[in-house]
Design a protein around this motif. Structure first.
Motif, PDB file in Angstrom:
ATOM      1  N   ARG A   8       0.894  -0.994   0.107  1.00  0.00           N
ATOM      2  CA  ARG A   8      -0.155   0.177   0.021  1.00  0.00           C
ATOM      3  C   ARG A   8       0.838   1.271  -0.064  1.00  0.00           C
ATOM      4  O   ARG A   8       0.653   2.385  -0.757  1.00  0.00           O
ATOM      5  CB  ARG A   8      -0.967   0.097   1.152  1.00  0.00           C
ATOM      6  CG  ARG A   8      -1.960   1.292   1.291  1.00  0.00           C
ATOM      7  CD  ARG A   8      -2.977   0.926   2.545  1.00  0.00           C
ATOM      8  NE  ARG A   8      -3.889   0.093   2.192  1.00  0.00           N
ATOM      9  CZ  ARG A   8      -4.935   0.291   1.602  1.00  0.00           C
ATOM     10  NH1 ARG A   8      -5.353   1.331   1.028  1.00  0.00           N
ATOM     11  NH2 ARG A   8      -5.814  -0.718   1.480  1.00  0.00           N
ATOM     12  N   VAL A  12       0.555   4.193  -2.489  1.00  0.00           N
ATOM     13  CA  VAL A  12       0.371   5.551  -2.450  1.00  0.00           C
ATOM     14  C   VAL A  12       1.488   6.516  -2.845  1.00  0.00           C
ATOM     15  O   VAL A  12       0.998   7.694  -3.433  1.00  0.00           O
ATOM     16  CB  VAL A  12       0.207   5.458  -0.919  1.00  0.00           C
ATOM     17  CG1 VAL A  12       0.065   7.142  -0.176  1.00  0.00           C
ATOM     18  CG2 VAL A  12      -1.082   4.958  -0.474  1.00  0.00           C
ATOM     19  N   ARG A  17      -1.733   9.497  -3.699  1.00  0.00           N
ATOM     20  CA  ARG A  17      -3.133   9.189  -2.865  1.00  0.00           C
ATOM     21  C   ARG A  17      -3.481   8.055  -2.253  1.00  0.00           C
ATOM     22  O   ARG A  17      -2.888   6.998  -2.658  1.00  0.00           O
ATOM     23  CB  ARG A  17      -4.364   9.852  -3.495  1.00  0.00           C
ATOM     24  CG  ARG A  17      -4.503   9.018  -5.073  1.00  0.00           C
ATOM     25  CD  ARG A  17      -5.863   9.420  -5.611  1.00  0.00           C
ATOM     26  NE  ARG A  17      -5.625   8.786  -7.173  1.00  0.00           N
ATOM     27  CZ  ARG A  17      -6.100   7.582  -7.027  1.00  0.00           C
ATOM     28  NH1 ARG A  17      -6.553   6.694  -6.160  1.00  0.00           N
ATOM     29  NH2 ARG A  17      -6.031   6.861  -8.453  1.00  0.00           N
ATOM     30  N   GLU A  18      -4.379   7.736  -1.442  1.00  0.00           N
ATOM     31  CA  GLU A  18      -4.754   6.487  -1.155  1.00  0.00           C
ATOM     32  C   GLU A  18      -5.689   5.776  -2.095  1.00  0.00           C
ATOM     33  O   GLU A  18      -6.251   6.315  -2.931  1.00  0.00           O
ATOM     34  CB  GLU A  18      -5.905   6.549  -0.013  1.00  0.00           C
ATOM     35  CG  GLU A  18      -5.128   6.732   1.624  1.00  0.00           C
ATOM     36  CD  GLU A  18      -4.262   5.642   1.945  1.00  0.00           C
ATOM     37  OE1 GLU A  18      -4.588   4.356   1.691  1.00  0.00           O
ATOM     38  OE2 GLU A  18      -3.292   5.900   2.490  1.00  0.00           O
TER      39      GLU A  18
END
Length: 724
Positions: A8, A12, A17-18
C-alpha cells in the motif's frame, strides 16, 4: 482480499493518494505471487528461451514455435503454440471445477495467440493413494479434466500421475495445451493502436472466482474446502467450445488486433496487461460489461474470474462484424472501452472513476522479494534389505509406477484424428499434416509431460536435471528430436529458507539440463505457497516438452520374439553399485541414498536414441526411469511376448530399481546397428531376448524372478482395481 501495508505504501507513493477499494483489490491480485512472480522472477533468468525455432517466447499467453521442415533444413510455415498452467488450490477446494477450469484457462491462452487447440497434457500429483481423501481428489480431478476436454473436443494425449504423502494437503494439477497456427493467423497479447475498441466476448460475468489470484498465492488452511469455495471458478465447456469456434472465425476473417483471455484477476488482469504490454492505456466502462448477476459493484465486475471470456482489441470498423459472429455462436458481446495513448488504466462505474492508475505500474510495479535460501543436502546411504521377488512385486504395482490406464481411458484422445501414438507410451505422437515431407507423410509431433517428486525431494537440483533428461528421452524413444519446452514450477511457502532453497534448486537444475540439451524453455507458470497444515509439497518442476520427426509412425513398447533386448545408457555406478536415491524402492521400503549420477553427454545420448528409434530393425524402445529396470521390463511384455533377461551387475536390487534417466531398453533385430550408433556415446549391453511365451524371466545369477504377463497386468492395474 487485502493489500499489504508495504505494498500500500508503494501504491500511495506512486498515485499520490490512497487507492480506491477497486484499485486496492486490483493491485492486491495483480501483485500477488500468482500474477507477479515476486519470489520466482529473480530466479527465472536462468532459463535459455531463444532459438531459431522460437517465434514468441516467454511473456505472452503462450509461446509460438516454428516446426522444422521434414528435411531438417530450416523452419516450415507451420507453427505450434505451447502453454502450461497450474490450478492447484482450486482443485483441492473443488476437484471437479478446479481441474476443469484449469483446462479451460490454458485452452483460452492458446486461442489468444490465434491458434487452434490440438492437444492437452495433464500432470497430476496427489497424496498417498491408500488415503480416502487422495482418491476422492483423484477421481474428482480426472472427472473434471475428462468432462471439460471431451466436451470441447480437444484430445488429452499424455501427462503423468504421481502419489506422494506430501501432496495430501495440497494436490497439484498442471495442464499443458498445444495449438496449431501459422504466421498469417498469429496474434499476440500486445495492444496495437490507440482508438481501437476493447470488446469482451463470451459468457456473462458473475461473482464466481473472486480473488482467485490472491487465493492461489497463500497457504491452504484447514478450512479451505469450505471457506475458499467462492474463489473457485465454475466452468461451462459447451460455452468454451462455442468460444473456440467463434475465435477461429474471428481469426480467419482477420478481425482481431490483439487478444487476452480472462483468467487470473479477471477483466482487470486481462485488459490492463493487454494495454500495458503495448505501452498504451485504456478507458473502460465497467457498466457496459454483460453480467449474469444483479447489483454487481465495480470491484466484482473487475476481478471476477468467471470463465469462457476473451478480451479482444478490435478496430472500430470491425466491431459490428465481431458482434455478429458472437451472436451467431450464442455468445455475449460487449464493447467495454477503448485503447488510449495516455498509458493510464482508467475504469469508470456509476458515474465515478473506480480505477485510475498507470497501466505499466499495475503490471510491473510489484516489488520483488529478496528471500533467504538454504541449500539442500544429499542424504547418506542407508539401504533396506528386501527379498528381490517381494520388491519386484511391490514396485511394479506401486501407484506411482503402476499403469495409469484408469486415468487416460476416461479421456478422449482420438478426437481431432491426429493421435498416432496414444497415452500409455513414453510420449504421445500427433500427426501434423500441414507440413508435407517428400513422401507425403507430414510431420510427427511428440509430446511428453511430467516430473518426479521422489527425485526432486531427494535432490532438487539433480532431480530437476533428471526430469528434463527423462522427458527428452521419452521424446527420443519415439524417434523425435526435442524442439522446445514449457515448465510449471511448483513449490511451497518461499518465505521458508529450506523451501526456497529447494525451489531454487529445481529452477537451476531444469534450466541447466535444458540448456545442455539445446531445448529452449519458451514459457511457463509458477505456483508457490503450495503449503498446508500437512506441510509443504516436494519441489515439483513439471516439464512439458515437444519434439518433431518426419512422419508419425514410431516404435511401440512391446518387444517381439527372437529380438535382442539391449540396455543403452550409462548405468550411474557409484563404486560399482548404482545409487538408489529418489527411487520408488526407497519410497516403499525406507532407507536413504544419494541421487544417481547423470550422463556427462546427455544431448549425445538423446540424439543417438532418436536415431536408433527410426531404424526399421528397431521393434520397440522404452525409457528406463520411474521404477527402474523392473517397471520398464514389465511394460514390454504381453500375453504373446515374453523376455529372458540377465542382470548386468552384481547388485541385483540396485540394478533393478535405481532410476537414473537417460537409459533405454531397445528390442532390435540388428544389434550391430545399435552398437555402431552408440559407439563413443554410451554403453550398450545385451541383456536378454524376446520370447513367445508371455513370461518375464530375470536371472540375477543367484535367483530367478519368473512372472507371466497376466500376473503383471493384474498387479499393475492397482488404480483401476481399487477405484472401479
Amino acid at each position: 482480499m487485502s493489500l499489504s501495508d508495504s505494498d500500500r505504501e508503494v501504491v500511495v507513493d506512486e498515485l499520490g493518494r490512497e487507492p480506491t477499494p477497486a484499485e486496492a483489490a486490483l493491485f492486491e491480485n495483480l501483485w500477488s505471487e500468482h500474477c507477479a512472480y515476486r519470489s520466482s522472477r529473480p530466479l527465472l533468468g536462468a532459463f535459455e528461451s531463444e532459438g531459431e525455432q522460437v517465434i514468441i517466447g516467454p511473456g505472452d499467453d503462450a509461446a509460438v514455435i516454428a516446426l522444422p521442415e521434414p528435411s531438417g533444413e530450416g523452419n516450415s510455415e507451420t507453427y505450434i503454440t505451447m502453454g502450461i498452467e497450474s490450478h492447484n488450490h482450486p482443485s483441492y477446494v473443488d476437484p471437479f471445477d478446479g481441474a476443469a477450469t484449469g483446462v479451460g484457462g490454458i485452452v483460452r491462452d492458446t486461442l489468444s495467440m490465434g491458434a487452434y487447440p490440438i492437444a492437452l497434457l495433464d500432470s497430476l500429483y496427489f497424496g498417498d493413494f491408500e488415503r480416502e481423501h487422495s482418491r476422492y481428489l483423484l477421481e474428482g480431478v480426472v472427472e473434471g479434466i475428462s468432462h471439460y476436454g471431451n466436451c470441447i473436443g480437444v484430445p488429452t494425449v499424455g501427462g503423468s500421475v504421481d502419489f506422494h504423502e506430501r501432496y495430501e494437503g495440497n494436490p497439484l494439477v498442471n495442464v499443458a495445451c498445444v495449438g496449431l497456427t501459422n504466421e498469417d493467423r498469429m496474434i499476440t497479447a500486445i495492444a496495437q493502436k490507440p482508438g481501437n475498441k476493447l470488446v469482451l466476448v463470451g459468457n456473462a460475468t458473475g461473482r464466481d472466482g473472486l480473488g482467485g489470484a490472491s487465493f492461489a498465492s497463500e497457504d491452504l488452511s484447514e478450512d479451505a474446502e469450505t471457506e475458499d469455495r467462492p474463489a473457485v471458478q465454475v466452468g461451462d465447456p459447451y460455452s468454451e467450445k462455442l468460444l473456440i469456434e467463434a475465435n477461429e472465425q474471428l481469426i480467419e476473417e482477420e478481425l482481431i488486433e490483439s487478444a487476452r483471455d480472462l483468467g487470473a484477476a479477471g477483466l482487470g488482469g486481462a485488459s490492463s496487461e493487454l494495454v500495458a504490454k503495448g505501452g498504451l492505456g485504456a478507458d473502460i466502462d465497467l457498466e457496459a460489461v454483460h453480467q449474469r448477476e444483479p447489483n454487481m459493484n465495480a470491484l466484482e465486475i473487475l476481478l471476477a474470474e468467471s470463465q469462457e471470456r476473451m478480451c479482444y482489441e478490435v478496430t472500430p470498423g470491425n466491431v459490428d462484424r465481431v458482434a455478429e459472429i458472437a451472436d451467431r455462436f450464442d455468445l455475449g458481446c460487449s464493447v467495454i472501452g477503448e485503447v488510449t495513448d495516455t498509458g493510464w488504466y482508467v475504469c469508470r462505474f456509476d458515474g465515478e472513476v473506480a480505477v485510475d492508475a498507470p497501466a505499466e505500474f499495475l503490471g510491473e510495479g510489484a516489488p520483488m522479494n529478496d528471500l533467504d535460501h538454504v541449500e539442500p543436502e544429499q542424504p547418506e546411504t542407508d539401504l533396506p534389505d528386501v527379498p528381490l521377488d517381494e520388491a519386484f512385486e511391490t514396485i511394479i504395482g506401486a501407484p506411482s509406477t503402476a499403469s495409469k490406464r484408469w486415468v487416460y481411458r476416461q479421456y478422449d484422445h482420438e478426437v481431432g484424428v491426429r493421435t498416432s501414438v496414444p497415452p500409455g507410451d513414453d510420449a504421445a505422437v500427433l500427426a501434423i499434416r500441414e507440413t508435407e515431407g517428400e513422401d507425403g507423410a507430414g510431420t510427427g509431433l511428440a509430446l511428453s509431460s511430467g516430473a518426479a517428486p521422489n527425485w526432486t525431494e531427494t535432490a532438487p537440483y539433480d532431480g530437476a536435471r533428471a526430469v528434463a533428461l527423462e522427458n527428452a528421452t521419452n521424446i527420443a524413444a519415439k524417434g523425435a528430436t526435442p524442439l522446445a519446452a514449457v515448465d510449471c514450477l511448483n513449490g511451497g511457502n518461499p518465505e521458508k529458507p529450506d523451501v526456497y532453497g529447494g525451489f531454487k534448486g529445481i529452477v537451476d537444475g531444469l534450466a541447466d539440463m535444458c540448456a545442455e540439451l539445446s531445448v529452449p524453455v519458451v514459457g511457463g507458470n509458477v505456483s508457490l505457497y503450495n503449503d498446508s497444515p500437512t506441510g509443504p509439497i516436494p519441489p515439483t518442476p513439471t516439464l512439458a516438452m515437444a519434439g518433431t520427426k518426419a512422419g508419425y509412425d514410431a516404435p511401440g513398447l512391446a518387444a517381439t520374439a527372437d529380438t535382442d533386448l539391449v540396455l543403452v545408457g550409462d548405468r550411474g555406478l557409484d563404486e560399482g553399485t548404482p545409487r538408489l536415491g529418489g527411487s520408488e524402492y526407497l519410497a516403499r521400503f525406507g532407507g536413504t541414498d544419494s541421487f544417481p549420477e547423470l550422463p556427462e553427454n546427455p544431448a549425445d545420448v538423446v540424439e543417438a536414441l532418436s536415431q536408433i528409434a527410426q531404424f526399421d530393425s528397431t521393434v520397440a524402445v522404452h525409457d528406463v526411469s520411474h521404477g527402474g529396470l523392473a517397471v520398464s521390463l514389465a511394460e514390454m511384455i504381453d500375453e504373446d511376448v515374453g523376455l529372458d533377461v540377465s542382470l548386468p551387475g552384481d547388485a541385483p536390487a540396485a540394478e533393478l530399481f535405481h532410476e537414473q534417466p537417460g537409459r533405454a531398453l531397445v528390442a532390435t533385430t540388428d544389434l550391430d546397428a545399435v552398437e555402431a550408433v552408440f559407439n563413443g556415446v554410451a554403453p550398450v549391453e545385451r541383456v536378454g531376448t524376446g520370447t513367445d511365451d508371455g513370461t518375464l524371466r530375470i536371472d540375477t545369477g543367484e535367483e530367478t524372478i519368473r512372472v507371466d504377463a497376466m500376473t503383471v497386468a493384474e498387479r499393475r492395474d492397482v488404480i483401476e482395481r481399487e477405484l472401479d
